[in-house]
Design a protein around this motif. Structure first.
Motif, PDB file in Angstrom:
ATOM      1  N   LEU A  12      34.492  32.510  52.114  1.00 31.22           N
ATOM      2  CA  LEU A  12      34.691  33.947  52.328  1.00 31.22           C
ATOM      3  C   LEU A  12      34.732  34.575  50.954  1.00 31.22           C
ATOM      4  O   LEU A  12      35.527  34.161  50.099  1.00 31.22           O
ATOM      5  N   ALA A  13      33.896  35.569  50.715  1.00 29.12           N
ATOM      6  CA  ALA A  13      33.724  36.077  49.358  1.00 29.12           C
ATOM      7  C   ALA A  13      33.837  37.596  49.298  1.00 29.12           C
ATOM      8  O   ALA A  13      33.742  38.288  50.316  1.00 29.12           O
ATOM      9  N   PHE A  14      34.028  38.066  48.065  1.00 26.09           N
ATOM     10  CA  PHE A  14      33.991  39.506  47.811  1.00 26.09           C
ATOM     11  C   PHE A  14      33.191  39.745  46.530  1.00 26.09           C
ATOM     12  O   PHE A  14      33.330  39.006  45.560  1.00 26.09           O
ATOM     13  N   TYR A  15      32.383  40.826  46.545  1.00 23.30           N
ATOM     14  CA  TYR A  15      31.509  41.118  45.401  1.00 23.30           C
ATOM     15  C   TYR A  15      31.377  42.630  45.243  1.00 23.30           C
ATOM     16  O   TYR A  15      30.919  43.325  46.156  1.00 23.30           O
ATOM     17  N   ASN A  16      31.786  43.142  44.089  1.00 23.59           N
ATOM     18  CA  ASN A  16      31.534  44.539  43.737  1.00 23.59           C
ATOM     19  C   ASN A  16      30.126  44.603  43.156  1.00 23.59           C
ATOM     20  O   ASN A  16      29.846  44.009  42.110  1.00 23.59           O
ATOM     21  N   LEU A  17      29.233  45.334  43.806  1.00 28.08           N
ATOM     22  CA  LEU A  17      27.810  45.318  43.455  1.00 28.08           C
ATOM     23  C   LEU A  17      27.430  46.301  42.347  1.00 28.08           C
ATOM     24  O   LEU A  17      26.248  46.432  42.025  1.00 28.08           O
ATOM     25  N   GLU A  18      28.383  46.953  41.750  1.00 29.20           N
ATOM     26  CA  GLU A  18      28.167  47.888  40.622  1.00 29.20           C
ATOM     27  C   GLU A  18      27.082  48.934  40.913  1.00 29.20           C
ATOM     28  O   GLU A  18      25.913  48.778  40.574  1.00 29.20           O
ATOM     29  N   ASN A  19      27.503  50.016  41.537  1.00 23.54           N
ATOM     30  CA  ASN A  19      26.613  51.158  41.736  1.00 23.54           C
ATOM     31  C   ASN A  19      25.283  50.784  42.388  1.00 23.54           C
ATOM     32  O   ASN A  19      24.211  51.031  41.843  1.00 23.54           O
ATOM     33  N   TYR A  20      25.383  50.198  43.576  1.00 23.25           N
ATOM     34  CA  TYR A  20      24.160  49.828  44.293  1.00 23.25           C
ATOM     35  C   TYR A  20      23.673  51.041  45.081  1.00 23.25           C
ATOM     36  O   TYR A  20      23.946  51.204  46.270  1.00 23.25           O
ATOM     37  N   PHE A  21      22.963  51.915  44.367  1.00 22.62           N
ATOM     38  CA  PHE A  21      22.445  53.178  44.907  1.00 22.62           C
ATOM     39  C   PHE A  21      20.952  53.049  45.210  1.00 22.62           C
ATOM     40  O   PHE A  21      20.227  52.312  44.528  1.00 22.62           O
ATOM     41  N   ASP A  22      20.481  53.814  46.203  1.00 24.55           N
ATOM     42  CA  ASP A  22      19.042  53.982  46.350  1.00 24.55           C
ATOM     43  C   ASP A  22      18.573  55.014  45.320  1.00 24.55           C
ATOM     44  O   ASP A  22      19.376  55.477  44.495  1.00 24.55           O
ATOM     45  N   THR A  23      17.319  55.376  45.349  1.00 25.98           N
ATOM     46  CA  THR A  23      16.786  56.282  44.309  1.00 25.98           C
ATOM     47  C   THR A  23      16.674  57.725  44.799  1.00 25.98           C
ATOM     48  O   THR A  23      16.236  58.605  44.068  1.00 25.98           O
TER      49      THR A  23
END
Length: 319
Positions: A12-23
């Protein structure tokens, strides 16, 4: 070949994806920086590259501890469900039977949390957002991320998952501490309402708490007597999940209820907790060598993964 030793182990994991925005510019949120004409010059090529890098990282989390990628993965800093779909459609993840739970939150930047889950092992029973009602020091409502609550069955055992991205320290750690303490109290209030219906609860509280294990907000959770924090011993002057100005922090944590310390048949028991920090997720040279290999440093595009390392726990299924 699958290792039999790990056939009953799940991460079981957690990950902050750092500003995973579309364009695409969304006029309802402050995402202008992450557009082709914005401050970051964010474009389809950079988005595509980041998507595949994040997917590679996710596919490898827990490697050597389980035969599977994470069966549950909490994520933070995703703009919308569209970017999650793009992530799960990458070559690295498309063959994994993943689905997700996501709701738009009132965060002014438009970044949300979500829970990705492996459909072969986890079944969603209920899902909702828990609003975090706090005010800024000027008395105005602080529109921040909701807390995501998902009730489900992992290998048939009922569990309650809370995915968090608590208010930032941008205006100072001490000055904003009350916001994160309120977030902890909000979770405990929800747990109390669930306890009215059933006594034995398997609880998982994961997220980017913007606080370390020894901070007052996390202590507020722990003071309830409900939890163990297996992440506590992972923070040191030389290791953590993120690094700011040369100092390691462990804002990213997966906290478990005491129920995961049992070994009864038909239950999951806690095995270990780890920071996932392989070489490919690290800066490989210069003064930031060993730090998370991030996508941006200010305005400068570096082309990495995230400014956070993922964290995870390993559970053993007692069949």
């Amino acid at each position: 070949m699958d290792n039999e030793k790990f056939s009953n182990r799940f991460t079981l994991a957690f990950y902050n994806l750092e500003n995973y925005f579309d364009t695409t510019n969304d006029e309802h949120v402050l995402d202008d920086d992450f557009t082709p004409k914005g401050f970051k010059k964010w474009n389809d090529k950079k988005f595509y590259k980041k998507s595949h890098k994040l997917a590679k990282a996710i596919a490898h989390i827990g490697e050597g501890e389980s035969n599977l990628p994470p069966v549950l993965l909490g994520i933070a800093e995703v703009e919308n469900d569209g970017v999650i779909k793009k992530l799960l459609d990458t070559d690295e993840l498309e063959d994994i039977n993943y689905d997700y739970v996501h709701f738009d939150s009132p965060d002014e930047r438009g970044i949300d949390t979500a829970l990705i889950y492996h459909r072969d092992y986890f079944n969603v029973l209920e899902a909702e957002t828990i609003p975090l009602i706090i005010n800024s020091q000027n008395g105005n409502r602080d529109f921040t991320r909701d807390i995501l609550y998902v009730k489900g069955e992992l290998n048939g055992e009922e569990i309650h998952v809370f995915v968090n991205h608590w208010p930032s320290r941008r205006d100072g750690a001490d000055q904003t501490a009350y916001k994160r303490i309120e977030a902890a109290k909000t979770i405990l209030k929800k747990i109390s309402s669930i306890q009215n219906e059933q006594n034995h609860l398997n609880l998982i509280v994961m997220g980017d708490f913007n606080d370390d294990p020894n901070s007052e907000s996390i202590k507020t959770l722990m003071a309830s007597g409900l939890f163990i924090n297996p992440m506590e011993k992972l923070l040191s002057p030389h290791s953590g999940s993120a690094n700011y100005k040369g100092e390691w922090s462990l804002f990213d944590q997966v906290i478990l209820s005491h129920s995961f310390l049992n070994f009864e048949q038909g239950t999951h028991s806690f095995k270990k907790a780890k920071i996932f920090a392989p070489d490919f997720l690290k800066e490989w040279k210069g003064k930031y060598k060993g730090n998370p290999f991030r996508t941006y440093a200010g305005k400068k595009y570096i082309g990495g993964y995230s400014d956070h390392f993922p964290v995870y726990v390993v559970l053993k299924w007692n069949s």
